[in-house]
Motif scaffolding. Structure first.
Motif, PDB file in Angstrom:
ATOM      1  N   PHE A  30       0.840  -1.198   0.000  1.00 26.18           N
ATOM      2  CA  PHE A  30       0.000   0.000   0.000  1.00 26.18           C
ATOM      3  C   PHE A  30       0.878   1.252   0.000  1.00 26.18           C
ATOM      4  N   ALA A  31       1.845   1.287   0.918  1.00 27.06           N
ATOM      5  CA  ALA A  31       2.676   2.481   1.081  1.00 27.06           C
ATOM      6  C   ALA A  31       3.546   2.746  -0.143  1.00 27.06           C
ATOM      7  N   ARG A  32       3.960   1.691  -0.851  1.00 28.36           N
ATOM      8  CA  ARG A  32       4.823   1.864  -2.022  1.00 28.36           C
ATOM      9  C   ARG A  32       4.062   2.352  -3.249  1.00 28.36           C
ATOM     10  N   THR A  33       2.739   2.172  -3.253  1.00 31.35           N
ATOM     11  CA  THR A  33       1.946   2.519  -4.430  1.00 31.35           C
ATOM     12  C   THR A  33       1.737   4.028  -4.512  1.00 31.35           C
ATOM     13  N   PRO A  34       2.009   4.640  -5.653  1.00 25.28           N
ATOM     14  CA  PRO A  34       1.809   6.093  -5.788  1.00 25.28           C
ATOM     15  C   PRO A  34       0.347   6.494  -5.557  1.00 25.28           C
ATOM     16  N   ASP A  35       0.162   7.641  -4.923  1.00 21.76           N
ATOM     17  CA  ASP A  35      -1.152   8.266  -4.688  1.00 21.76           C
ATOM     18  C   ASP A  35      -2.002   7.526  -3.656  1.00 21.76           C
ATOM     19  N   ILE A  36      -1.450   6.503  -3.003  1.00 23.91           N
ATOM     20  CA  ILE A  36      -2.183   5.840  -1.929  1.00 23.91           C
ATOM     21  C   ILE A  36      -1.804   6.513  -0.616  1.00 23.91           C
ATOM     22  N   VAL A  37      -2.802   7.015   0.091  1.00 21.65           N
ATOM     23  CA  VAL A  37      -2.561   7.759   1.333  1.00 21.65           C
ATOM     24  C   VAL A  37      -3.382   7.131   2.459  1.00 21.65           C
ATOM     25  N   ALA A  38      -3.156   7.619   3.669  1.00 17.41           N
ATOM     26  CA  ALA A  38      -3.895   7.190   4.861  1.00 17.41           C
ATOM     27  C   ALA A  38      -3.844   5.672   5.031  1.00 17.41           C
ATOM     28  N   VAL A  39      -2.655   5.102   4.857  1.00 18.43           N
ATOM     29  CA  VAL A  39      -2.489   3.649   5.001  1.00 18.43           C
ATOM     30  C   VAL A  39      -2.497   3.293   6.491  1.00 18.43           C
ATOM     31  N   ASP A  40      -3.273   2.282   6.844  1.00 20.85           N
ATOM     32  CA  ASP A  40      -3.376   1.852   8.243  1.00 20.85           C
ATOM     33  C   ASP A  40      -3.819   0.402   8.268  1.00 20.85           C
ATOM     34  N   ASP A  41      -3.790  -0.192   9.441  1.00 22.19           N
ATOM     35  CA  ASP A  41      -4.261  -1.568   9.587  1.00 22.19           C
ATOM     36  C   ASP A  41      -4.913  -1.722  10.951  1.00 22.19           C
ATOM     37  N   SER A  42      -5.502  -2.887  11.163  1.00 19.29           N
ATOM     38  CA  SER A  42      -6.207  -3.150  12.415  1.00 19.29           C
ATOM     39  C   SER A  42      -5.325  -3.824  13.452  1.00 19.29           C
ATOM     40  N   ILE A  43      -4.011  -3.899  13.205  1.00 24.77           N
ATOM     41  CA  ILE A  43      -3.085  -4.534  14.146  1.00 24.77           C
ATOM     42  C   ILE A  43      -2.801  -3.560  15.286  1.00 24.77           C
ATOM     43  N   GLU A  44      -3.042  -3.999  16.485  1.00 26.37           N
ATOM     44  CA  GLU A  44      -2.814  -3.154  17.653  1.00 26.37           C
ATOM     45  C   GLU A  44      -1.382  -3.326  18.161  1.00 26.37           C
ATOM     46  N   GLU A  45      -0.805  -2.226  18.625  1.00 26.35           N
ATOM     47  CA  GLU A  45       0.546  -2.276  19.178  1.00 26.35           C
ATOM     48  C   GLU A  45       0.544  -3.022  20.521  1.00 26.35           C
ATOM     49  N   VAL A  46       1.694  -3.585  20.852  1.00 27.47           N
ATOM     50  CA  VAL A  46       1.817  -4.298  22.132  1.00 27.47           C
ATOM     51  C   VAL A  46       1.725  -3.282  23.271  1.00 27.47           C
ATOM     52  N   SER A  47       0.828  -3.536  24.190  1.00 24.88           N
ATOM     53  CA  SER A  47       0.669  -2.639  25.346  1.00 24.88           C
ATOM     54  C   SER A  47       0.632  -3.470  26.627  1.00 24.88           C
ATOM     55  N   ARG A  48       1.107  -2.871  27.703  1.00 21.72           N
ATOM     56  CA  ARG A  48       1.163  -3.580  28.971  1.00 21.72           C
ATOM     57  C   ARG A  48      -0.026  -3.201  29.835  1.00 21.72           C
ATOM     58  N   LYS A  49      -0.365  -4.097  30.725  1.00 22.24           N
ATOM     59  CA  LYS A  49      -1.467  -3.855  31.642  1.00 22.24           C
ATOM     60  C   LYS A  49      -1.048  -4.213  33.058  1.00 22.24           C
ATOM     61  N   LEU A  50      -1.722  -3.620  34.016  1.00 20.34           N
ATOM     62  CA  LEU A  50      -1.507  -3.925  35.429  1.00 20.34           C
ATOM     63  C   LEU A  50      -2.734  -4.646  35.960  1.00 20.34           C
ATOM     64  N   VAL A  51      -2.495  -5.788  36.573  1.00 24.38           N
ATOM     65  CA  VAL A  51      -3.586  -6.599  37.118  1.00 24.38           C
ATOM     66  C   VAL A  51      -3.534  -6.509  38.647  1.00 24.38           C
ATOM     67  N   VAL A  52      -4.630  -6.100  39.248  1.00 27.97           N
ATOM     68  CA  VAL A  52      -4.734  -5.970  40.701  1.00 27.97           C
ATOM     69  C   VAL A  52      -5.572  -7.132  41.231  1.00 27.97           C
ATOM     70  N   ARG A  53      -4.975  -7.976  42.060  1.00 31.98           N
ATOM     71  CA  ARG A  53      -5.673  -9.134  42.625  1.00 31.98           C
ATOM     72  C   ARG A  53      -5.817  -8.960  44.127  1.00 31.98           C
ATOM     73  N   VAL A  54      -6.965  -9.325  44.603  1.00 29.54           N
ATOM     74  CA  VAL A  54      -7.228  -9.242  46.053  1.00 29.54           C
ATOM     75  C   VAL A  54      -6.563 -10.429  46.762  1.00 29.54           C
ATOM     76  N   LEU A  55      -5.829 -10.130  47.843  1.00 33.93           N
ATOM     77  CA  LEU A  55      -5.266 -11.187  48.677  1.00 33.93           C
ATOM     78  C   LEU A  55      -6.379 -11.706  49.591  1.00 33.93           C
ATOM     79  N   GLN A  56      -7.043 -12.735  49.136  1.00 30.69           N
ATOM     80  CA  GLN A  56      -8.265 -13.176  49.798  1.00 30.69           C
ATOM     81  C   GLN A  56      -8.021 -13.613  51.240  1.00 30.69           C
ATOM     82  N   ASN A  57      -6.945 -14.356  51.488  1.00 30.26           N
ATOM     83  CA  ASN A  57      -6.692 -14.828  52.862  1.00 30.26           C
ATOM     84  C   ASN A  57      -6.443 -13.660  53.816  1.00 30.26           C
TER      85      ASN A  57
END
Length: 377
Positions: A30-57
């Protein structure tokens, strides 16, 4: 049109990770083709998350319910309406919302400083009742018709406005390309692959799909219209040959429609096709007038050859005036951005077909019927 993007490439395959790799390669095309603009995809970047768990005991030993911990964290993250306020100046109640200050919302440590009441009445900070772990956030897996798919999108800019030209330029780079996963990239235009798990395949979508479906349906409607016109004329003249002669000028509308679009620099759109369908009825009407007039004069005793010549001369004025009226009516929508294709088809199609009808119909009718009608006269 109601599409995700003017140019859409849908990537299917047996493995979603592999689909994303193929999508990145298609994105490069897509990017190499002349006059093609606004190239994008549905692939999401790797992102980190924080998981909070309750210490039940530990929470149980302190006499703190898990729901209380969750409620305090929810209040800290998104706030909680604790009471309404009524005034005489407002129609509806005003909620009083308790939440962390905006400058404290960006810090997990600030959130864990919130306290919850234990069984003995002491206030225990959340940091003593939960554990925080880090992980990778799950990526969204897109589906279409229950099949996992990765999208690559783009738009067309430059001199050529139609994204179909850009789509075929991209296809010249992706069609049959060898993949590192093995095999070649499949290529589909109007349907998804029969077995999407057998190979990695690309299915084109976007404005191409809308264009294909529109002109496919228009073509079917045009064919059905021609068949109905033929049956009606067969019933009128009790002949299978005469309707073919009467409908002969219909293809001649292309001689006017296509140069008309080229003259105005307009594209052949769905409304242009609607104009061609309407032209079929207008042209058949003119042809019926000529043929019926010839038959009437032959029935009154006039020689067939003279009747053919006289029909074109006599009926020329009403046919031309009727066509001129239709052309003038279409002139008012010539500058409309949507219906200008309809106007061009009607104006140039009627102009050319009217002139040709006055010549083609008498000549064809004479060539096909002169032996039969000369004997009858």
């Amino acid at each position: 049109p109601p599409v995700m993007s003017p140019i859409v490439a849908e990537i299917y395959g047996p493995d979603y990770e592999g689909q994303m790799e193929v999508a990145k390669k298609v994105g490069v095309a897509f990017a190499r083709t002349p006059d093609i603009v606004a190239v994008d995809d549905s692939i999401e970047e790797v992102s980190r998350k924080l998981v909070v768990r309750v210490l039940q005991n530990k929470a149980a030993l302190m006499g703190v319910a898990q729901k209380d911990i969750v409620a305090v964290m929810k209040m800290g993250l998104s706030g909680e309406d604790v009471t309404p306020v009524h005034t005489g100046e407002t129609k509806y109640e005003i909620p009083v919302r308790v939440t962390l200050a905006p400058e404290r919302l960006n810090s997990l440590d600030e959130l864990l400083k919130l306290t919850v009441r234990a069984r003995d009445g002491t206030l225990v900070p959340l940091s003593e009742l939960v554990e925080v772990s880090s992980g990778i956030a799950e990526k969204t897996i897109y589906h279409k018709d229950l099949l996992p798919v990765v999208y690559v999108v783009g738009d067309m800019a430059g001199k050529l406005d139609s994204p179909l030209y850009g789509m075929f330029d991209i296809r010249s780079q992706t069609n049959g390309v060898k993949l590192s996963q093995g095999g070649k990239l499949g290529d589909y235009f109007i349907r998804q692959p029969d077995d999407p798990y057998a190979e990695y395949a690309l299915k084109w979508d976007g404005e191409w799909q809308v264009t294909y479906e529109t002109f496919r349906d228009m073509g079917i409607a045009y064919a059905v219209g021609l068949a109905l016109i033929y049956l009606l004329v067969v019933a009128q003249f009790s002949s299978y040959l005469v309707p073919l002669i009467i409908m002969a000028p219909i293809p001649l509308t292309i001689i006017g429609v296509m140069p008309g679009h080229a003259l105005f620099g307009s594209q052949f759109t769905a409304t242009s096709m609607i104009g061609m369908i309407a032209l079929a009825g207008i042209i058949v009407r003119n042809s019926i007038l000529l043929v019926d007039f010839i038959n009437m004069q032959v029935a009154e005793g006039m020689a067939f050859q003279e009747a053919v010549i006289n029909s074109a001369a006599t009926r020329a004025k009403p046919i031309v005036l009727t066509g001129l009226a239709a052309m003038l009516g279409a002139l008012f929508i010539l500058d409309d951005p949507i219906f200008n294709g309809l106007a061009i088809s009607l104006i140039f199609g009627i102009f050319v077909s009217t002139l040709l009808t006055l010549v083609v119909i008498p000549v064809l009718y004479y060539a096909a019927m002169y032996r039969k009608l000369e004997k009858a006269s």
